[in-house]
Design a protein around this motif. Structure first.
Motif, PDB file in Angstrom:
ATOM      1  N   PHE A   1      -7.823  -2.884   2.350  1.00 50.08           N
ATOM      2  CA  PHE A   1      -6.464  -3.204   2.787  1.00 50.08           C
ATOM      3  C   PHE A   1      -5.527  -3.011   1.604  1.00 50.08           C
ATOM      4  CE2 PHE A   1      -2.860  -5.788   3.991  1.00 50.08           C
ATOM      5  CZ  PHE A   1      -2.764  -5.555   5.353  1.00 50.08           C
ATOM      6  N   PRO A   2      -4.382  -2.333   1.800  1.00 47.42           N
ATOM      7  CA  PRO A   2      -3.514  -2.044   0.651  1.00 47.42           C
ATOM      8  C   PRO A   2      -3.019  -3.328  -0.024  1.00 47.42           C
ATOM      9  CG  PRO A   2      -2.408  -1.550   2.730  1.00 47.42           C
ATOM     10  CD  PRO A   2      -3.835  -1.807   3.065  1.00 47.42           C
ATOM     11  N   GLU A   3      -3.190  -3.366  -1.332  1.00 47.37           N
ATOM     12  CA  GLU A   3      -2.757  -4.541  -2.089  1.00 47.37           C
ATOM     13  C   GLU A   3      -1.240  -4.628  -2.130  1.00 47.37           C
ATOM     14  OE1 GLU A   3      -3.582  -8.052  -3.800  1.00 47.37           O
ATOM     15  OE2 GLU A   3      -5.079  -6.608  -3.092  1.00 47.37           O
ATOM     16  N   THR A   4      -0.599  -3.474  -2.300  1.00 53.02           N
ATOM     17  CA  THR A   4       0.860  -3.404  -2.281  1.00 53.02           C
ATOM     18  C   THR A   4       1.267  -2.261  -1.352  1.00 53.02           C
ATOM     19  OG1 THR A   4       0.909  -1.910  -4.193  1.00 53.02           O
ATOM     20  CG2 THR A   4       1.049  -4.282  -4.639  1.00 53.02           C
TER      21      THR A   4
END
Length: 785
Positions: free
Chosen positions: A14-17
Motif C-alpha cells: 500500500f503506498p506510504e505516501t
C-alpha cells in the motif's frame, strides 16, 4: 511478457505516501494504451453488444460524480423521488415506462440487466412463496448466464428448455414445461423470456407466452401462480425503434417485470441497467434498515446518483428520433456485415435477426471453425445451434453485432481479414489427414506421456513467436496439427544405459530453430529450447526428465548458459504431485501441486494453470542468522471444500497461479541448530497448525523442522482411517552438489549447436544424476531414495 507479470494475484505494498500527479498520469496512460480504441480498424468487438457511450452521457456522469449522491432505495412511488438525482432517476424511469407501454410502473436503476434479473426473480420467489408455492424457473437454453446465476443465488430450481430451429422459446414448449412442473408439484411458475438473445438478436414470442401463463393462472387461481420476467437487455433499446409494434413489453398484461441495459444500445457508460416492475410487487422485497429506518427493495443498497443524471440526460438528448436514427444506422451496418460474410464465403448460411443489428453465420468449410487469431481480433464466440432449416442437425454459428460505434472502415478491414481467414481454413482442410508426418508417432506419443515439457505438440502461431512483437504471450500456443508443423524423429543409436536413443525436432535438418530439439531413451528425456522459448520459459532453457522406479519423477532445469538451475523431485498422486524443488541455495516444498494445460474454448490456443496447496521455501544466505519467516501468506482455507481455483472453462481462457498458503523462510548458511515449523509460524497469521491438501496424503497437517543440514517436513493425513505421516526431506547441500557435478551446455545461441553435442550432454547428465542425484538424505513421499 505482460501477461506473466500481472498473472500473480498477490498483495502489493500500500503506498506510504501519495504518488505525484506525473507518476499517476503516466501509469494511467500506460493502462489506457492497453485498451482498444472504439475507432481502431484492427480490433473490433464484433462478437459483443458493446458501443462507445454518448458524449453527453460521459459529460454528465463526470460532472455529477463530484456531487456523489447516494440514490439508495426506490423513488418511483407517489411522494418519493422529489429532489436531485432521485428525482432524475424517477423521471428517467417514467420515460422508460412510456417507451415500454407500462402505464404506472415501479423500478430502480441497477448495475446492469444481470442485477435487474436477480432482483426480479427475488420478487417472484417471495410473492409465490407467500402463497405456498414450490417454485420452478423456466427459460431457454440460450438465456443469458445471469438467469442461472440468479436461480443459484435464490436457491430455486431452473429448467433450461432446449433451443429449436427458431432459436427462441415456443408457446407450446413453455405450456408443456409448465404442465410438467405442476404435475411434479412445482406450482409456482416463473418464466424468463428474452427480447433479443445476446447471441442471435432473436426475441421470444412474449405476448403469446404471457397470454398462456395468464390463462393458466386464471383457470387455477388457488392452485397455480405464474410470473413472467422479460430480459430485454439486448433489445430494450432496439426494438422500440426498429419494430415499434413488436409486443415484447408491458402492453401484455401477463408481463410482470423487465430488465433493460442502457449501457448497451442505450449508449450509457457502464454500469447502467434498469428494472421495471408492475405496481404492488416491490413490497414483497421491502426491508426497513433498523439503523437508518430507510426502506430498500434493491439488491445493492447504495447506488450512484450520477448514473441517474447521465441516463436522464442521454434519454432527453437523443429522444425517439435520435434512437431511431441510431438503430437504423446499426441495421444498415448489419447488412454491410452480412454482405462481407457472403463475399468471403458465398455458401455460408446467414441468419440475420429481423429487427436487431445482429447476423449469425455458419461457414461452409469443413468444421466451420474460424482461425483463433481472427476470433481474438474481433472477439468472436462460436456457438453450436440447431440448423434453422429444421432438419434436426446442429451447426457452428458465429454472431456479429453491429453496434453504434461500428464504422464502414472497420467493416472493410473485417471483410479483408475474414476472406483471408476463410481461405486459410479451406487450405488447411484441403490438406486432409496424413499430409505430413503424424505427431502421434510412437516415440513422440510416449514422450508426451512422461515428460513435463509440452512444446513437442504445441507451438506458437506463425508470426507470434518473437517475444518482442505484439501478441506473443504465455498462452498463445496452438497445435502443430493446425500449423502443419510436425515432429520428426529418428533413432540415433544405442543409449549408454541400454535401449535405443532417439532424437526429435520439428525439422531435424534445422533442429534448434523451432521451439525445441529433444533426446529420449528408456531412462530419460532431455529437451533444448530455441531462443524465443528460452525467453518465455520460467524455469530455464534445458529440461531433462529422469524416469525412476515407482511414482517418483525428477525434472532437471538448466539456465541458458548451461548451469544447473533446479531439480524438481515429484511424488505423483492421482491429481498432481508433492514436490521438492532443489536449488543451489534454496529448497522449496510444493504440496499438492496441480499443473494442467487446456485448449481455450473453440480454438487451438492453449492456457496453463498451476494450483498448489502449500509452498514452503527456505533460502540460505551468507550469514549465521537463525531461520526467520519473511512471508506467511494465507490465501485460502483448505479445511473448506473447494474446487480447483478455476473451472475447466476458466483454465482454458486464463493462465492461473494459485497457492492456498505461501511461506518464505530465510536461514544463514553457517547457522547451527534446529528450528521447528510450528514455532516459526506461531507469530504469523497462520498460527502453529499448517494444513494442506497433499497429492499423496490427502488433507493433512504439515509439520517439520529446519536444521543446519536441511528441510524436513511431515505430512500427517487427517482423513480416517489415518495413516503414518509422509515425509519430505532434502539436504541443503544437494543443490550446490548438483550445480558443481552436472555437465554444462551453453545454449544461448542454439543455432550454433549440433545434435551430437546435445546427445553427449544428455548422456552425461543421466550418468551424473544416476550417481549423485539421489543421496541418502533425500526422502519424498515416505520412501528414502
Amino acid at each position: 511478457m505482460g501477461d506473466l507479470d500481472i498473472g500473480w494475484a498477490v498483495p502489493t505494498e500500500f503506498p506510504e505516501t501519495g504518488w505525484t500527479r506525473e507518476s499517476i498520469d503516466q501509469h494511467l496512460a500506460e493502462a489506457r494504451g492497453e485498451i482498444t480504441a472504439w475507432e481502431d480498424p484492427e480490433q473490433i468487438r464484433l462478437g459483443f453488444a458493446m458501443a462507445a457511450p454518448h458524449p453527453e452521457a460521459v459529460r454528465v456522469l463526470g460532472d455529477w460524480s463530484a456531487v456523489n449522491t447516494n440514490n439508495v432505495g426506490v423513488h418511483t412511488r407517489f411522494g418519493e423521488g422529489k429532489a436531485g438525482t432521485r428525482r432524475l432517476e424517477k423521471e428517467a424511469l417514467a420515460v422508460l415506462a412510456d417507451l415500454y407501454h407500462g402505464g404506472a410502473l415501479d423500478g430502480h436503476l441497477t448495475s446492469g440487466a444481470s442485477e435487474a434479473t436477480l432482483a426480479a426473480l427475488r420478487i417472484a420467489r417471495n410473492l409465490l412463496r407467500t402463497d405456498g408455492h414450490r417454485i420452478r424457473v423456466l427459460t431457454s437454453d440460450l438465456c443469458h448466464a445471469s438467469v442461472a446465476k440468479a436461480a443459484e443465488i435464490l436457491d430455486i430450481d431452473l429448467v433450461r428448455l432446449p433451443a429449436g430451429p427458431t432459436w427462441a422459446l415456443t408457446r407450446e414448449q413453455v405450456h408443456r414445461a409448465a404442465d410438467e412442473a405442476i404435475a411434479a408439484g412445482d406450482t409456482g411458475i416463473i418464466v424468463v423470456a428474452a427480447a433479443g438473445y445476446y447471441n442471435s438478436g432473436f426475441a421470444d414470442p412474449v405476448e403469446e407466452i404471457a397470454a398462456d401463463l395468464r390463462d393458466l393462472a386464471l383457470q387455477r387461481p388457488e392452485q397455480v401462480g405464474c410470473f413472467l420476467h422479460v430480459d430485454a437487455a439486448h433489445g430494450g433499446f432496439v426494438f422500440p425503434f426498429t419494430a415499434p409494434d413488436l409486443p415484447f413489453d408491458f402492453r401484455s398484461p401477463g408481463v410482470h417485470s423487465m430488465a433493460v441495459d442502457p449501457h448497451k444500445a442505450g449508449l450509457m457508460p457502464y454500469a447502467c441497467g434498469a428494472l421495471l416492475v408492475r405496481k404492488g410487487l416491490l413490497e414483497h422485497v421491502t426491508r426497513i434498515d433498523p439503523h437508518t429506518r430507510i426502506p430498500d427493495e434493491t439488491v445493492l443498497g447504495s447506488r450512484p446518483g450520477a448514473t441517474a443524471a447521465a441516463l436522464w440526460a442521454t434519454l432527453h438528448t437523443l429522444g425517439r428520433t435520435g434512437y431511431t436514427a441510431l438503430t437504423t444506422r446499426c441495421l444498415e451496418r448489419r447488412d454491410q456485415l452480412t454482405a462481407a460474410v457472403q463475399a468471403a464465403d458465398p455458401s455460408a448460411l446467414l441468419v440475420p435477426a429481423l429487427h436487431a443489428p445482429v447476423v449469425s453465420a455458419a461457414f461452409s468449410h469443413p468444421g466451420g471453425r474460424l482461425p483463433p487469431e481472427l476470433c481474438e481480433r474481433y472477439r468472436l464466440v462460436p456457438l453450436t445451434l440447431p440448423d434453422p432449416c429444421g432438419d434436426g442437425r446442429t451447426r457452428l454459428f458465429y454472431h456479429f453485432y453491429a453496434s453504434g460505434s461500428l464504422t464502414e472502415t472497420q467493416i472493410t478491414a473485417f471483410a479483408d481479414h475474414l476472406a483471408d481467414a476463410i481461405a486459410q481454413a479451406r487450405a488447411i482442410a484441403s490438406d486432409g489427414p496424413g499430409s505430413s508426418r503424424s505427431i502421434t508417432s510412437e516415440v513422440v506419443a510416449d514422450t508426451r506421456t512422461h515428460t513435463d515439457c509440452f512444446r513437442h505438440f504445441v507451438v506458437h502461431p506463425e508470426g507470434r513467436r518473437d517475444p518482442q512483437i505484439s501478441g506473443y504471450s504465455f498462452h498463445t500456443f496452438t497445435h502443430r496439427r493446425t500449423t502443419g508443423e510436425q515432429i520428426q524423429d529418428t533413432r540415433w543409436g544405442p543409449a549408454r544405459a541400454g535401449g535405443d536413443l532417439w532424437v526429435y525436432a520439428p525439422d531435424l535438418k534445422n533442429p534448434f530453430a523451432n521451439e525445441l530439439m529433444g533426446v529420449r531413451t528408456e531412462h530419460y528425456f532431455l529437451e533444448v529450447l530455441d531462443l524465443h522459448q528460452q525467453q518465455l520459459s520460467l524455469v530455464g532453457a534445458i529440461h531433462a526428465t529422469m524416469l525412476l522406479p515407482g511414482s517418483l519423477r525428477v525434472l532437471l532445469n538448466f539456465e541458458p548458459d548451461g548451469t544447473f538451475r533446479s531439480a524438481e523431485y515429484k511424488a505423483l498422486g492421482e491429481q498432481g504431485a508433492d514436490e521438492l524443488q532443489i536449488f543451489p541455495d534454496a529448497i522449496t516444498a510444493k504440496i499438492g501441486k496441480y499443473a494442467a494445460g487446456f485448449l481455450r474454448p473453440h480454438s487451438d490456443d492453449y492456457s496453463f494453470s498451476i494450483d498448489t496447496s502449500s509452498e514452503i521455501s527456505v533460502a540460505r544466505t551468507e550469514t549465521a542468522a537463525a531461520p526467520v519467516v519473511l512471508t506467511a501468506r494465507h490465501n485460502a482455507d483448505v479445511l473448506l471444500p473447494r474446487r480447483r481455483h478455476l473451472r475447466r472453462e476458466q483454465f482454458r481462457r486464463f493462465p492461473n497461479r494459485f497457492f492456498d498458503t505461501e511461506l518464505a523462510i530465510e536461514a544463514g548458511q553457517t547457522w547451527k541448530g534446529t528450528a521447528y515449523l510450528a514455532e516459526l509460524l506461531a507469530p504469523t497469521d497462520i498460527g502453529t497448525i499448517l494444513a494442506a491438501r497433499s497429492a499423496t496424503a490427502g488433507l493433512c497437517t504439515v509439520d517439520g523442522r529446519i536444521s543446519d543440514s536441511g528441510l524436513h517436513l511431515a505430512l500427517t493425513p487427517l482423513s480416517e482411517p489415518r495413516t503414518e505421516a509422509i515425509e519430505l526431506s532434502a539436504p541443503f547441500d544437494l543443490g550446490r552438489h548438483l550445480h558443481d557435478a552436472l555437465p554444462r551446455l551453453d545454449v544461448r545461441d542454439p543455432l550454433q549447436l549440433g545434435i551430437e553435442q546435445v546427445v553427449e550432454f544428455a548422456e552425461q547428465v543421466h550418468e551424473v544424476f544416476t550417481r549423485d542425484g539421489l543421496p541418502s538424505g533425500l526422502v519424498i513421499a515416505g520412501a528414502a531414495q
